[in-house]
Design a protein around this motif. Structure first.
Motif, PDB file in Angstrom:
ATOM      1  N   UNK B  78       0.956  -1.312  -0.020  1.00 21.52           N
ATOM      2  CA  UNK B  78       0.046   0.040   0.012  1.00 21.52           C
ATOM      3  C   UNK B  78       0.955   1.476   0.045  1.00 21.52           C
ATOM      4  N   UNK B  79       0.544   2.319  -0.813  1.00 21.43           N
ATOM      5  CA  UNK B  79       1.313   3.749  -0.554  1.00 21.43           C
ATOM      6  C   UNK B  79       0.425   4.622  -0.904  1.00 21.43           C
ATOM      7  N   UNK B  80       0.799   5.767  -0.309  1.00 20.78           N
ATOM      8  CA  UNK B  80      -0.171   6.974  -0.230  1.00 20.78           C
ATOM      9  C   UNK B  80       0.419   8.199  -0.628  1.00 20.78           C
ATOM     10  N   UNK B  81      -0.452   9.044  -1.238  1.00 20.63           N
ATOM     11  CA  UNK B  81      -0.319  10.523  -1.582  1.00 20.63           C
ATOM     12  C   UNK B  81      -1.093  11.061  -0.562  1.00 20.63           C
ATOM     13  N   UNK B  82      -0.369  11.298   0.783  1.00 20.35           N
ATOM     14  CA  UNK B  82      -1.256  11.742   1.940  1.00 20.35           C
ATOM     15  C   UNK B  82      -1.579  13.431   1.785  1.00 20.35           C
ATOM     16  N   UNK B 145       3.369  12.308  -5.542  1.00 20.74           N
ATOM     17  CA  UNK B 145       3.129  11.418  -6.665  1.00 20.74           C
ATOM     18  C   UNK B 145       4.293   9.993  -6.477  1.00 20.74           C
ATOM     19  N   UNK B 146       5.351  10.891  -7.110  1.00 17.39           N
ATOM     20  CA  UNK B 146       6.416   9.894  -7.383  1.00 17.39           C
ATOM     21  C   UNK B 146       7.124   9.070  -6.168  1.00 17.39           C
ATOM     22  N   UNK B 147       7.038   9.804  -5.274  1.00 18.28           N
ATOM     23  CA  UNK B 147       7.305   9.225  -4.053  1.00 18.28           C
ATOM     24  C   UNK B 147       6.556   7.894  -3.711  1.00 18.28           C
ATOM     25  N   UNK B 148       5.075   8.020  -3.881  1.00 17.50           N
ATOM     26  CA  UNK B 148       4.215   6.878  -3.537  1.00 17.50           C
ATOM     27  C   UNK B 148       4.421   5.870  -4.663  1.00 17.50           C
ATOM     28  N   UNK B 157      -3.265   4.900  -2.472  1.00 12.44           N
ATOM     29  CA  UNK B 157      -4.319   5.759  -1.902  1.00 12.44           C
ATOM     30  C   UNK B 157      -4.175   7.222  -2.133  1.00 12.44           C
ATOM     31  N   UNK B 158      -4.867   8.027  -2.590  1.00 11.40           N
ATOM     32  CA  UNK B 158      -4.729   9.274  -3.033  1.00 11.40           C
ATOM     33  C   UNK B 158      -5.639  10.238  -2.055  1.00 11.40           C
ATOM     34  N   UNK B 187      -6.245   2.028  -7.582  1.00 10.82           N
ATOM     35  CA  UNK B 187      -6.417   3.191  -6.938  1.00 10.82           C
ATOM     36  C   UNK B 187      -7.577   3.381  -6.116  1.00 10.82           C
ATOM     37  N   UNK B 188      -7.479   4.106  -5.064  1.00 14.59           N
ATOM     38  CA  UNK B 188      -8.563   4.548  -4.161  1.00 14.59           C
ATOM     39  C   UNK B 188      -8.512   6.198  -4.020  1.00 14.59           C
ATOM     40  N   UNK B 189      -9.386   6.737  -4.791  1.00 14.91           N
ATOM     41  CA  UNK B 189      -8.959   8.389  -4.908  1.00 14.91           C
ATOM     42  C   UNK B 189      -9.847   9.077  -4.073  1.00 14.91           C
ATOM     43  N   UNK B 190      -9.625   9.728  -2.909  1.00 17.56           N
ATOM     44  CA  UNK B 190     -10.292  10.636  -2.202  1.00 17.56           C
ATOM     45  C   UNK B 190     -10.132  12.112  -2.703  1.00 17.56           C
ATOM     46  N   UNK B 191     -11.284  12.719  -2.967  1.00 17.24           N
ATOM     47  CA  UNK B 191     -11.347  13.927  -3.578  1.00 17.24           C
ATOM     48  C   UNK B 191     -12.695  14.755  -3.286  1.00 17.24           C
ATOM     49  N   UNK B 192     -12.597  15.964  -3.474  1.00 18.15           N
ATOM     50  CA  UNK B 192     -13.495  17.042  -3.467  1.00 18.15           C
ATOM     51  C   UNK B 192     -14.013  17.376  -4.754  1.00 18.15           C
ATOM     52  N   UNK B 193     -13.127  17.272  -5.859  1.00 20.39           N
ATOM     53  CA  UNK B 193     -13.547  17.750  -7.030  1.00 20.39           C
ATOM     54  C   UNK B 193     -13.945  16.574  -7.597  1.00 20.39           C
ATOM     55  N   UNK B 194     -15.469  16.531  -7.454  1.00 21.74           N
ATOM     56  CA  UNK B 194     -16.135  15.407  -7.991  1.00 21.74           C
ATOM     57  C   UNK B 194     -16.373  15.354  -9.253  1.00 21.74           C
TER      58      UNK B 194
END
Lengths: 307, 234
Positions: B78-82, B145-148, B157-158, B187-194
């Motif tokens: 698992x990796x994350x872009x926090x 992003x690159x680090x993840x 996880x984003x 990919x599991x993308x958490x966003x406000x930009x629906x």
């Protein structure tokens, strides 16, 4: 004005004291960097390192290992290992469980632990109240350059001290554990998100810092020729001051701070009439000026106010 | 691949997640939409083991992970872009990338992975010796992003990766997320930009006040009254 030779001489002496201070200060600064705490028993960890080293040297002498080459490496190894583990124990008992409570609690817990360590040596070490002569295993003799006396013993202390600092620098900059330590110091949660084991990193930090204090303790024994159970009080205050003027959280700052403190002490002794009586007054006055005018220290970003 | 079963998380007396259940299948691009304060970041932190759920269970590839510690969960791919990127500010670009591969530390193909990231984000190659703190917001987003990607994660996880980015960069970022997913990463993308999110996601979940109030395919979410009203403002 005192003659130039005297100043040079005192600067050299100051650097030597400073190396020991720096080794203590690096521990303070590492602990602060990783856990944001001041580990107030660190001075007594330094004292403990000296006593563990002494005991090992005496034990080695009993089995016939008296020559420097045979006795010094194992004595340093045992002192670093035992003191490092005691440091990890101190962290697990007095620091980490309180990490989320008020910094005042950590202050109290670590101050108390320092007292426990001191009293333990006093009570359990044979005739613990007396200063203990330290075996003189470093090379004797010396030479003179331009009126400055250089003793081989002092050069050895400098060499061991700098070797320890370079070693720690390599560990921190080049190894996986060092990367974990730096990452946790900058952002513990992000470090965990990269897969860093937080508990193990904190343990490693305390092992490293306490092991360095043990090296400082032994060097102090060789330098003064004796050790005493209360040596950790002054050692701790000076080490903490050195870390603070260097900038808490910055390893190089701690080294610079330690060297600066040592040189301040010895040059004050040379420049001021009756200076040797006032050397600590002068050095700590400079520390206070730093705390007032540059609380983040020479190389620091985190402010001391956070403590 | 990832499944949450009735997960509740609390910060002290405050319940942040209430019996959240959701599932993301292998190879999918799933999203979580919700307003500020809905508990989206807490959900990410709970999946990663930074906070422990008070009840419920979390499963990764059929194994329960909600009792594991963060480094153990990360080690399972698992990796994350926090949220807020959380770069290491005093480390250089290259050192940050190295931290991304921390689990393996010095993999034999480290240079290849790094060069792959540099090929995705040429700006990072130019700035490889620069400290992360001195970079622009867009560059920091690229670095996060690159680090993840450095750990070659199976699940990425984003957490609001588009936050604070100029529209042109947001466009690029969503295209890249889609490309990463198409190359096989779940990919599991958490966003406000629906709007943007639903353009690339396969399916999604709506989180409000710590509860899942809607779920379905991206197409059905785009058409749902709730989403149109709350997020798309149409």
């Amino acid at each position: 004005m005192p003659p130039l030779e005297l100043l040079l001489q005192q600067t050299l002496n100051g650097v030597m004291l400073g190396v020991m201070y720096a080794l203590i200060a690096v521990g303070f600064t590492l602990f602060f960097g990783v856990l944001d705490v001041i580990h107030f028993s660190h001075g007594d960890i330094f004292m403990l390192g000296a006593f563990v080293g002494l005991s090992t040297l005496l034990g080695l002498a009993v089995v016939g290992l008296r020559t420097p080459l045979l006795a010094l490496p194992p004595a340093f190894a045992v002192a670093v290992l035992v003191t490092g583990l005691v440091g990890v124990g101190a962290e697990r008992v007095c620091v980490k469980p309180l990490a989320r409570s008020s910094p005042l609690m950590t202050l109290l817990a670590t101050l108390s632990l320092g007292l426990v360590l001191r009293e333990s040596v006093l009570i359990f070490y044979p005739r613990g109240a007396d200063p203990k002569p330290f075996p003189q295993l470093l090379p004797a003799g010396g030479f003179e350059v331009g009126g400055v006396a250089v003793r081989y013993e002092n050069l050895t202390i400098l060499a061991i001290g700098f070797a320890a600092m370079i070693g720690v620098d390599l560990v921190i900059r080049r190894t996986r554990m060092g990367a974990a330590i730096r990452a946790v110091a900058q952002d513990p949660e992000a470090a965990q998100m990269m897969g860093v084991n937080l508990d193990r990193t904190v343990d490693a930090t305390f092992f490293l810092g306490s092991g360095l204090a043990a090296v400082a303790g032994m060097l102090s024994g060789f330098y003064y020729g004796e050790i005493h159970f209360i040596m950790g009080i002054t050692g701790g205050v000076i080490g903490f001051s050195a870390a603070a003027i260097g900038g808490l959280g910055n390893v190089y700052g701690a080294i610079v701070g330690g060297l600066l403190f040592g040189v301040l002490q010895t040059t004050a002794a040379a420049l001021i009439p009756r200076g040797s009586e006032f050397r600590d007054v002068v050095a700590f006055a400079v520390v206070m000026l730093f705390l007032i005018f540059k609380p983040s220290g020479i190389l620091g970003e985190k402010s001391v106010e956070r403590v | 691949m990832l499944e949450l079963r009735e997960v509740s998380t609390r910060y002290g007396p405050i319940t942040v997640l209430r019996s959240v259940s959701l599932a993301v299948g292998a190879g999918q691009l799933a999203c979580l939409l919700g307003p500020n304060g809905a508990g989206k970041t807490t959900l990410i932190r709970t999946i990663l083991g930074i906070v422990r759920p008070v009840s419920g269970s979390i499963w990764l590839d059929g194994a329960r992970i909600d009792r594991l510690r963060p480094h153990q969960i990360v080690a399972r791919g698992v990796a994350v872009v926090p949220e807020g990127r959380r770069l290491f500010p005093k480390m250089t670009v290259e050192e940050n990338l190295r931290m991304g591969a921390f689990i393996e530390w010095a993999p034999a193909d480290f240079a290849a992975r790094r060069d792959h990231v540099f090929s995705l984000f040429p700006r990072l190659a130019e700035r490889r010796r620069q400290s992360a703190a001195t970079m622009s917001g867009g560059e920091q987003a690229m670095l996060a992003m690159g680090r993840a990607l450095m750990s070659r994660p199976r699940l990425l996880l984003l957490d609001e990766p588009s936050l604070g980015l100029a529209p042109v960069l947001v466009e690029q970022l969503f295209a890249m997320v889609q490309a990463i997913n198409q190359s096989g990463t779940t990919v599991f993308l958490v966003e406000q930009n629906a709007r943007k999110t639903l353009e690339i996601a396969h399916h999604g979940f709506l989180l409000q006040k710590g509860e899942v109030v809607g779920a379905g395919s991206a197409e059905s979410l785009r058409r749902s009254e709730l989403v149109r009203h709350a997020y798309l403002r149409t």
